[in-house]
Design a protein around this motif. Structure first.
Motif, PDB file in Angstrom:
ATOM      1  N   LEU A   1       0.582  -1.181   0.275  1.00  0.00           N
ATOM      2  CA  LEU A   1       0.137  -0.166   0.484  1.00  0.00           C
ATOM      3  C   LEU A   1       0.965   1.378   0.001  1.00  0.00           C
ATOM      4  O   LEU A   1       2.345   1.114   0.242  1.00  0.00           O
ATOM      5  N   GLY A   2       0.271   2.691  -0.401  1.00  0.00           N
ATOM      6  CA  GLY A   2       1.307   3.719  -0.090  1.00  0.00           C
ATOM      7  C   GLY A   2       1.453   4.331   0.943  1.00  0.00           C
ATOM      8  O   GLY A   2       0.412   3.837   2.420  1.00  0.00           O
ATOM      9  N   ASN A   3       2.005   4.713   1.334  1.00  0.00           N
ATOM     10  CA  ASN A   3       2.650   5.708   2.708  1.00  0.00           C
ATOM     11  C   ASN A   3       1.553   6.481   2.483  1.00  0.00           C
ATOM     12  O   ASN A   3       0.686   7.118   2.169  1.00  0.00           O
ATOM     13  N   THR A   4       1.154   6.709   4.098  1.00  0.00           N
ATOM     14  CA  THR A   4       0.307   7.607   5.108  1.00  0.00           C
ATOM     15  C   THR A   4       1.390   7.975   6.443  1.00  0.00           C
ATOM     16  O   THR A   4       1.707   7.333   7.061  1.00  0.00           O
ATOM     17  N   GLY A   5       0.594   9.529   6.838  1.00  0.00           N
ATOM     18  CA  GLY A   5       0.960   9.523   8.164  1.00  0.00           C
ATOM     19  C   GLY A   5      -0.085  10.342   8.279  1.00  0.00           C
ATOM     20  O   GLY A   5      -0.451  12.062   7.569  1.00  0.00           O
ATOM     21  N   SER A   6      -0.678  10.721   9.344  1.00  0.00           N
ATOM     22  CA  SER A   6      -0.975  11.966  10.113  1.00  0.00           C
ATOM     23  C   SER A   6      -1.705  11.574  12.026  1.00  0.00           C
ATOM     24  O   SER A   6      -0.604  10.371  12.209  1.00  0.00           O
TER      25      SER A   6
END
Length: 381
Positions: A198-203
Protein backbone atom coordinates in the motif's frame (compact mmCIF):
# COMPACT_ATOMS: atom_id res chain seq x y z
CA UNK A 1 32.46 19.82 89.88
CA UNK A 2 31.24 18.68 93.31
CA UNK A 3 31.84 15.13 94.56
CA UNK A 4 29.99 13.61 97.54
CA UNK A 5 31.66 13.76 100.99
CA UNK A 6 34.04 10.93 101.80
CA UNK A 7 34.46 9.92 105.50
CA UNK A 8 38.08 10.18 106.73
CA UNK A 9 39.69 10.29 110.18
CA UNK A 10 41.18 13.49 111.50
CA UNK A 11 44.26 13.96 113.73
CA UNK A 12 42.17 13.58 116.88
CA UNK A 13 40.71 10.27 115.65
CA UNK A 14 37.23 11.66 114.89
CA UNK A 15 35.43 10.92 111.62
CA UNK A 16 35.26 13.89 109.31
CA UNK A 17 33.04 14.22 106.22
CA UNK A 18 35.22 16.14 103.80
CA UNK A 19 33.84 16.80 100.30
CA UNK A 20 36.15 17.01 97.31
CA UNK A 21 35.65 20.06 95.13
CA UNK A 22 37.09 20.66 91.67
CA UNK A 23 36.42 23.71 89.53
CA UNK A 24 36.64 22.53 85.97
CA UNK A 25 35.87 24.35 82.80
CA UNK A 26 32.96 22.89 80.83
CA UNK A 27 35.17 22.39 77.86
CA UNK A 28 37.39 19.79 79.48
CA UNK A 29 37.99 16.74 77.27
CA UNK A 30 35.93 13.61 77.74
CA UNK A 31 36.86 10.08 76.80
CA UNK A 32 33.81 8.12 75.73
CA UNK A 33 34.10 4.37 75.28
CA UNK A 34 32.73 2.93 72.06
CA UNK A 35 33.31 -0.01 69.74
CA UNK A 36 34.98 0.53 66.41
CA UNK A 37 37.56 3.29 66.04
CA UNK A 38 40.18 4.77 68.37
CA UNK A 39 39.06 8.35 68.94
CA UNK A 40 39.11 11.03 71.60
CA UNK A 41 36.04 13.18 72.02
CA UNK A 42 37.00 16.86 72.08
CA UNK A 43 34.10 18.61 73.79
CA UNK A 44 35.50 21.97 72.86
CA UNK A 45 35.04 21.20 69.16
CA UNK A 46 32.20 18.71 69.69
CA UNK A 47 33.85 16.36 67.19
CA UNK A 48 35.63 13.00 67.43
CA UNK A 49 39.40 13.31 67.07
CA UNK A 50 41.47 10.23 66.08
CA UNK A 51 43.46 8.93 69.05
CA UNK A 52 46.52 7.56 67.32
CA UNK A 53 48.84 7.22 70.35
CA UNK A 54 47.65 6.27 73.81
CA UNK A 55 50.35 6.61 76.45
CA UNK A 56 50.56 4.61 79.65
CA UNK A 57 50.66 6.65 82.85
CA UNK A 58 51.43 5.91 86.47
CA UNK A 59 49.48 7.35 89.34
CA UNK A 60 52.13 8.08 92.01
CA UNK A 61 50.29 10.64 94.07
CA UNK A 62 46.91 11.94 95.03
CA UNK A 63 47.12 14.85 92.57
CA UNK A 64 45.86 14.50 89.01
CA UNK A 65 46.15 17.33 86.47
CA UNK A 66 43.38 17.72 83.86
CA UNK A 67 44.42 19.65 80.76
CA UNK A 68 41.98 21.39 78.46
CA UNK A 69 42.39 21.29 74.66
CA UNK A 70 43.04 25.04 74.91
CA UNK A 71 46.54 25.37 76.44
CA UNK A 72 45.58 28.41 78.45
CA UNK A 73 43.01 26.55 80.53
CA UNK A 74 43.92 23.91 83.10
CA UNK A 75 42.60 22.82 86.42
CA UNK A 76 44.05 20.77 89.28
CA UNK A 77 42.30 18.33 91.48
CA UNK A 78 43.91 17.82 94.90
CA UNK A 79 42.62 15.67 97.73
CA UNK A 80 43.01 17.50 101.03
CA UNK A 81 42.91 14.32 103.14
CA UNK A 82 45.92 12.07 103.11
CA UNK A 83 45.46 8.90 101.11
CA UNK A 84 47.72 5.97 100.52
CA UNK A 85 49.74 6.50 97.35
CA UNK A 86 49.09 4.04 94.57
CA UNK A 87 52.40 2.75 93.21
CA UNK A 88 53.29 1.05 89.96
CA UNK A 89 49.72 1.22 88.73
CA UNK A 90 49.47 1.27 84.93
CA UNK A 91 46.33 1.81 82.94
CA UNK A 92 45.85 1.98 79.15
CA UNK A 93 42.90 3.98 77.88
CA UNK A 94 41.43 2.82 74.61
CA UNK A 95 38.26 4.32 73.26
CA UNK A 96 36.32 3.33 70.20
CA UNK A 97 33.48 5.03 68.45
CA UNK A 98 31.25 3.62 65.72
CA UNK A 99 31.42 6.24 63.02
CA UNK A 100 28.48 5.95 60.67
CA UNK A 101 29.45 6.34 57.08
CA UNK A 102 27.33 9.05 55.55
CA UNK A 103 27.11 9.71 51.83
CA UNK A 104 25.10 12.20 49.81
CA UNK A 105 23.66 10.60 46.68
CA UNK A 106 23.23 12.53 43.46
CA UNK A 107 20.44 12.97 40.94
CA UNK A 108 20.92 9.48 39.45
CA UNK A 109 19.62 7.64 42.52
CA UNK A 110 16.62 9.97 42.57
CA UNK A 111 15.72 9.16 38.94
CA UNK A 112 16.06 5.37 39.12
CA UNK A 113 12.26 4.80 39.38
CA UNK A 114 11.77 6.63 36.04
CA UNK A 115 14.75 5.33 34.04
CA UNK A 116 13.09 2.67 31.84
CA UNK A 117 11.50 3.39 28.47
CA UNK A 118 9.27 0.39 27.69
CA UNK A 119 8.02 -0.54 31.18
CA UNK A 120 5.95 2.16 32.91
CA UNK A 121 7.33 3.88 35.99
CA UNK A 122 5.65 2.68 39.17
CA UNK A 123 5.78 6.11 40.82
CA UNK A 124 3.51 8.85 39.44
CA UNK A 125 5.29 12.10 38.58
CA UNK A 126 4.60 15.30 36.67
CA UNK A 127 6.40 15.32 33.34
CA UNK A 128 6.19 16.08 29.64
CA UNK A 129 7.69 13.53 27.25
CA UNK A 130 8.36 13.68 23.53
CA UNK A 131 9.05 10.24 22.05
CA UNK A 132 10.39 9.49 18.56
CA UNK A 133 10.17 5.83 17.62
CA UNK A 134 10.82 3.86 14.46
CA UNK A 135 9.85 0.18 14.07
CA UNK A 136 10.86 -2.06 11.19
CA UNK A 137 9.31 -5.18 9.69
CA UNK A 138 6.10 -5.38 11.75
CA UNK A 139 4.98 -8.91 10.93
CA UNK A 140 1.28 -9.66 10.17
CA UNK A 141 0.05 -6.17 11.16
CA UNK A 142 -3.58 -7.24 11.66
CA UNK A 143 -2.66 -10.00 14.18
CA UNK A 144 -5.34 -9.88 16.93
CA UNK A 145 -6.10 -6.33 15.65
CA UNK A 146 -3.33 -5.09 17.90
CA UNK A 147 -1.68 -2.79 15.31
CA UNK A 148 -4.13 -2.80 12.38
CA UNK A 149 -7.74 -3.82 12.07
CA UNK A 150 -8.57 -6.87 9.95
CA UNK A 151 -7.37 -6.57 6.35
CA UNK A 152 -10.41 -6.25 4.09
CA UNK A 153 -12.61 -5.32 7.07
CA UNK A 154 -12.15 -2.05 8.99
CA UNK A 155 -8.47 -2.14 8.13
CA UNK A 156 -6.65 -1.55 4.82
CA UNK A 157 -7.79 -3.38 1.71
CA UNK A 158 -6.88 -7.03 1.31
CA UNK A 159 -4.56 -7.28 -1.69
CA UNK A 160 -2.46 -9.99 -3.27
CA UNK A 161 0.29 -10.17 -2.34
CA UNK A 162 -0.92 -9.60 1.22
CA UNK A 163 0.56 -6.75 3.24
CA UNK A 164 2.55 -8.91 5.65
CA UNK A 165 5.26 -6.49 6.80
CA UNK A 166 5.06 -2.80 7.72
CA UNK A 167 7.53 -0.13 8.85
CA UNK A 168 6.27 2.76 10.96
CA UNK A 169 7.48 5.97 12.64
CA UNK A 170 5.74 7.51 15.65
CA UNK A 171 6.04 10.98 17.17
CA UNK A 172 4.26 10.94 20.56
CA UNK A 173 3.69 13.76 23.01
CA UNK A 174 2.72 12.56 26.50
CA UNK A 175 1.76 14.77 29.46
CA UNK A 176 1.48 13.22 32.93
CA UNK A 177 -0.02 15.28 35.76
CA UNK A 178 -1.00 14.23 39.28
CA UNK A 179 0.06 13.88 42.87
CA UNK A 180 2.26 11.57 44.89
CA UNK A 181 -0.17 8.62 44.64
CA UNK A 182 -2.22 9.24 41.47
CA UNK A 183 -1.59 10.61 37.99
CA UNK A 184 -3.29 10.81 34.59
CA UNK A 185 -1.45 10.79 31.26
CA UNK A 186 -2.62 12.00 27.87
CA UNK A 187 -0.67 10.75 24.86
CA UNK A 188 -1.10 12.38 21.44
CA UNK A 189 0.50 10.40 18.58
CA UNK A 190 1.44 11.19 15.01
CA UNK A 191 1.90 7.96 13.05
CA UNK A 192 3.63 7.52 9.70
CA UNK A 193 3.14 4.20 7.87
CA UNK A 194 5.48 2.71 5.26
CA UNK A 195 3.86 -0.49 3.94
CA UNK A 196 5.35 -2.75 1.29
CA UNK A 197 2.28 -2.90 -0.96
CA UNK A 198 0.00 0.00 0.00
CA UNK A 199 0.97 3.65 -0.24
CA UNK A 200 2.68 5.60 2.52
CA UNK A 201 0.56 7.72 4.82
CA UNK A 202 0.87 9.76 8.00
CA UNK A 203 -1.36 11.74 10.35
CA UNK A 204 -3.01 11.50 13.77
CA UNK A 205 -2.92 8.04 15.37
CA UNK A 206 -4.94 6.55 18.23
CA UNK A 207 -5.16 8.72 21.37
CA UNK A 208 -4.05 7.04 24.64
CA UNK A 209 -5.21 7.89 28.19
CA UNK A 210 -3.48 6.28 31.18
CA UNK A 211 -4.29 6.41 34.91
CA UNK A 212 -1.88 5.35 37.66
CA UNK A 213 -2.74 4.64 41.29
CA UNK A 214 0.10 3.95 43.73
CA UNK A 215 -1.05 1.16 46.05
CA UNK A 216 2.11 0.28 48.03
CA UNK A 217 4.80 2.89 48.67
CA UNK A 218 7.47 1.35 50.87
CA UNK A 219 11.10 2.19 51.46
CA UNK A 220 12.25 -0.36 48.88
CA UNK A 221 9.09 -1.64 47.13
CA UNK A 222 6.38 0.10 45.10
CA UNK A 223 3.25 -1.39 43.51
CA UNK A 224 1.03 0.61 41.17
CA UNK A 225 -2.23 -0.18 39.40
CA UNK A 226 -2.25 1.05 35.78
CA UNK A 227 -5.18 1.44 33.39
CA UNK A 228 -4.34 2.30 29.77
CA UNK A 229 -7.16 3.23 27.40
CA UNK A 230 -6.73 3.57 23.63
CA UNK A 231 -9.30 5.50 21.59
CA UNK A 232 -9.95 4.97 17.86
CA UNK A 233 -8.93 8.45 16.68
CA UNK A 234 -6.65 7.24 13.87
CA UNK A 235 -8.01 6.24 10.46
CA UNK A 236 -8.19 2.44 10.32
CA UNK A 237 -8.45 2.23 6.51
CA UNK A 238 -5.10 3.92 6.06
CA UNK A 239 -3.47 1.88 8.84
CA UNK A 240 -2.94 4.75 11.30
CA UNK A 241 -5.19 3.06 13.90
CA UNK A 242 -6.68 -0.32 14.68
CA UNK A 243 -10.32 0.77 14.27
CA UNK A 244 -11.55 0.15 17.82
CA UNK A 245 -11.07 1.17 21.42
CA UNK A 246 -9.09 -0.99 23.80
CA UNK A 247 -8.22 -1.23 27.49
CA UNK A 248 -5.08 -2.47 29.18
CA UNK A 249 -5.33 -2.84 32.97
CA UNK A 250 -2.43 -4.18 34.95
CA UNK A 251 0.22 -3.67 37.61
CA UNK A 252 3.75 -2.30 37.58
CA UNK A 253 6.20 -2.69 40.44
CA UNK A 254 9.58 -1.34 41.45
CA UNK A 255 12.06 -2.79 43.92
CA UNK A 256 15.19 -0.93 45.06
CA UNK A 257 17.79 -3.70 45.06
CA UNK A 258 20.46 -1.30 46.30
CA UNK A 259 20.98 2.44 46.48
CA UNK A 260 22.29 2.45 42.89
CA UNK A 261 20.25 -0.36 41.30
CA UNK A 262 16.49 -0.72 40.87
CA UNK A 263 14.41 -3.61 39.49
CA UNK A 264 11.13 -3.09 37.60
CA UNK A 265 8.37 -5.44 36.48
CA UNK A 266 4.92 -5.35 34.91
CA UNK A 267 1.89 -7.55 34.21
CA UNK A 268 -0.92 -6.27 31.95
CA UNK A 269 -3.79 -7.60 29.85
CA UNK A 270 -4.71 -5.80 26.61
CA UNK A 271 -8.16 -6.48 25.19
CA UNK A 272 -10.13 -4.82 22.35
CA UNK A 273 -13.53 -3.15 22.66
CA UNK A 274 -15.62 -3.28 19.47
CA UNK A 275 -13.10 -5.21 17.42
CA UNK A 276 -13.88 -7.78 14.72
CA UNK A 277 -15.54 -10.77 16.47
CA UNK A 278 -13.32 -13.86 16.67
CA UNK A 279 -10.53 -12.07 14.81
CA UNK A 280 -9.44 -9.67 17.56
CA UNK A 281 -8.39 -11.10 20.90
CA UNK A 282 -6.67 -10.41 24.22
CA UNK A 283 -2.91 -10.07 24.59
CA UNK A 284 -1.13 -10.78 27.89
CA UNK A 285 1.92 -8.57 28.47
CA UNK A 286 4.66 -9.14 31.05
CA UNK A 287 8.10 -7.68 31.55
CA UNK A 288 11.17 -7.25 33.72
CA UNK A 289 13.78 -4.50 33.73
CA UNK A 290 16.76 -3.14 35.63
CA UNK A 291 18.25 0.36 35.90
CA UNK A 292 21.63 1.20 37.40
CA UNK A 293 23.49 4.39 38.24
CA UNK A 294 26.73 4.22 36.25
CA UNK A 295 27.82 7.79 36.99
CA UNK A 296 26.27 10.68 38.88
CA UNK A 297 26.84 14.07 40.42
CA UNK A 298 24.41 16.46 42.08
CA UNK A 299 23.25 17.69 38.65
CA UNK A 300 24.13 14.99 36.09
CA UNK A 301 23.76 11.22 35.82
CA UNK A 302 24.18 8.33 33.37
CA UNK A 303 21.74 5.43 33.86
CA UNK A 304 22.12 2.29 31.70
CA UNK A 305 18.96 0.18 31.44
CA UNK A 306 17.92 -3.25 30.23
CA UNK A 307 14.39 -4.60 29.74
CA UNK A 308 12.81 -7.83 28.62
CA UNK A 309 9.15 -7.65 27.57
CA UNK A 310 6.95 -10.50 26.40
CA UNK A 311 3.50 -10.76 24.83
CA UNK A 312 1.25 -13.80 24.59
CA UNK A 313 -1.54 -13.59 21.97
CA UNK A 314 -4.62 -15.41 23.27
CA UNK A 315 -7.54 -16.71 21.15
CA UNK A 316 -7.16 -14.48 18.12
CA UNK A 317 -6.60 -14.62 14.35
CA UNK A 318 -4.39 -13.09 11.67
CA UNK A 319 -4.34 -12.88 7.89
CA UNK A 320 -1.81 -15.26 6.33
CA UNK A 321 0.51 -14.65 3.33
CA UNK A 322 -2.08 -16.02 0.87
CA UNK A 323 -5.04 -14.20 2.44
CA UNK A 324 -6.12 -17.15 4.57
CA UNK A 325 -7.23 -16.81 8.21
CA UNK A 326 -4.76 -18.31 10.73
CA UNK A 327 -5.90 -19.24 14.22
CA UNK A 328 -3.72 -18.12 17.14
CA UNK A 329 -3.76 -19.56 20.63
CA UNK A 330 -0.95 -18.60 22.97
CA UNK A 331 1.58 -17.32 20.42
CA UNK A 332 4.55 -15.88 22.37
CA UNK A 333 6.68 -12.86 21.47
CA UNK A 334 9.71 -11.70 23.48
CA UNK A 335 11.77 -8.56 22.87
CA UNK A 336 14.93 -7.24 24.52
CA UNK A 337 15.38 -3.48 25.14
CA UNK A 338 18.89 -2.19 25.98
CA UNK A 339 19.18 1.54 26.58
CA UNK A 340 20.76 4.45 28.42
CA UNK A 341 19.34 7.59 30.01
CA UNK A 342 21.13 10.89 30.58
CA UNK A 343 19.80 13.14 33.36
CA UNK A 344 20.52 16.84 33.77
CA UNK A 345 19.18 18.87 36.69
CA UNK A 346 18.96 22.58 35.91
CA UNK A 347 19.16 23.36 39.63
CA UNK A 348 16.45 26.00 39.39
CA UNK A 349 12.84 26.55 38.48
CA UNK A 350 13.24 24.97 35.04
CA UNK A 351 13.14 21.46 36.50
CA UNK A 352 14.94 18.35 35.32
CA UNK A 353 15.71 17.23 31.75
CA UNK A 354 16.36 13.70 30.49
CA UNK A 355 17.42 12.13 27.22
CA UNK A 356 16.81 8.43 26.75
CA UNK A 357 18.06 6.27 23.88
CA UNK A 358 16.96 2.66 23.55
CA UNK A 359 16.39 -0.05 21.01
CA UNK A 360 14.59 -3.37 20.71
CA UNK A 361 15.12 -6.66 18.98
CA UNK A 362 12.95 -9.76 18.83
CA UNK A 363 14.44 -12.98 20.21
CA UNK A 364 11.54 -15.26 19.21
CA UNK A 365 10.47 -16.48 15.78
CA UNK A 366 7.17 -14.60 16.04
CA UNK A 367 7.41 -10.86 16.59
CA UNK A 368 5.64 -7.54 16.30
CA UNK A 369 8.43 -5.33 14.94
CA UNK A 370 11.70 -7.12 14.27
CA UNK A 371 13.82 -4.15 15.38
CA UNK A 372 13.03 -0.74 16.85
CA UNK A 373 14.93 2.42 17.87
CA UNK A 374 13.60 5.08 20.24
CA UNK A 375 14.57 8.55 21.46
CA UNK A 376 12.91 10.07 24.54
CA UNK A 377 13.09 13.72 25.59
CA UNK A 378 11.52 14.32 29.00
CA UNK A 379 11.05 17.34 31.21
CA UNK A 380 10.05 16.75 34.82
CA UNK A 381 8.46 19.67 36.67
Amino acid sequence: MFQPAVPVRGDAGFTILQPQVRIADSIAPMLVPSLNADVEIDTYRQTPVPLEVVDDFDVESSAVVWEDPKPSISTKLTNAAPVTPIKNFTRRIRTKLAVARCRDYGVGVERLPFALSEIDAARPHNNVRLRMEAGYNWEFPDRAEFFWSKLGGKGPALTLPVESSVDYQDLRLAIEVGGSRFSATTELPLRFIDPKVLGNTGSLGDLVLTAKTLMIDGDSFMLTQVLRNQLATGTAKSGRGNGHASMEPGFVAGYRYSERTMLHSELKLWFPLGGEPDFSGPVLRYGFGVAHVFYETDTFAILPTFEMVGWSVLNAQQTGPLGQIIELDGEDIINLFPGVRLVKDSGGEFGLFEVGVSGATAVTTSHWYETMIRLDLRWTF
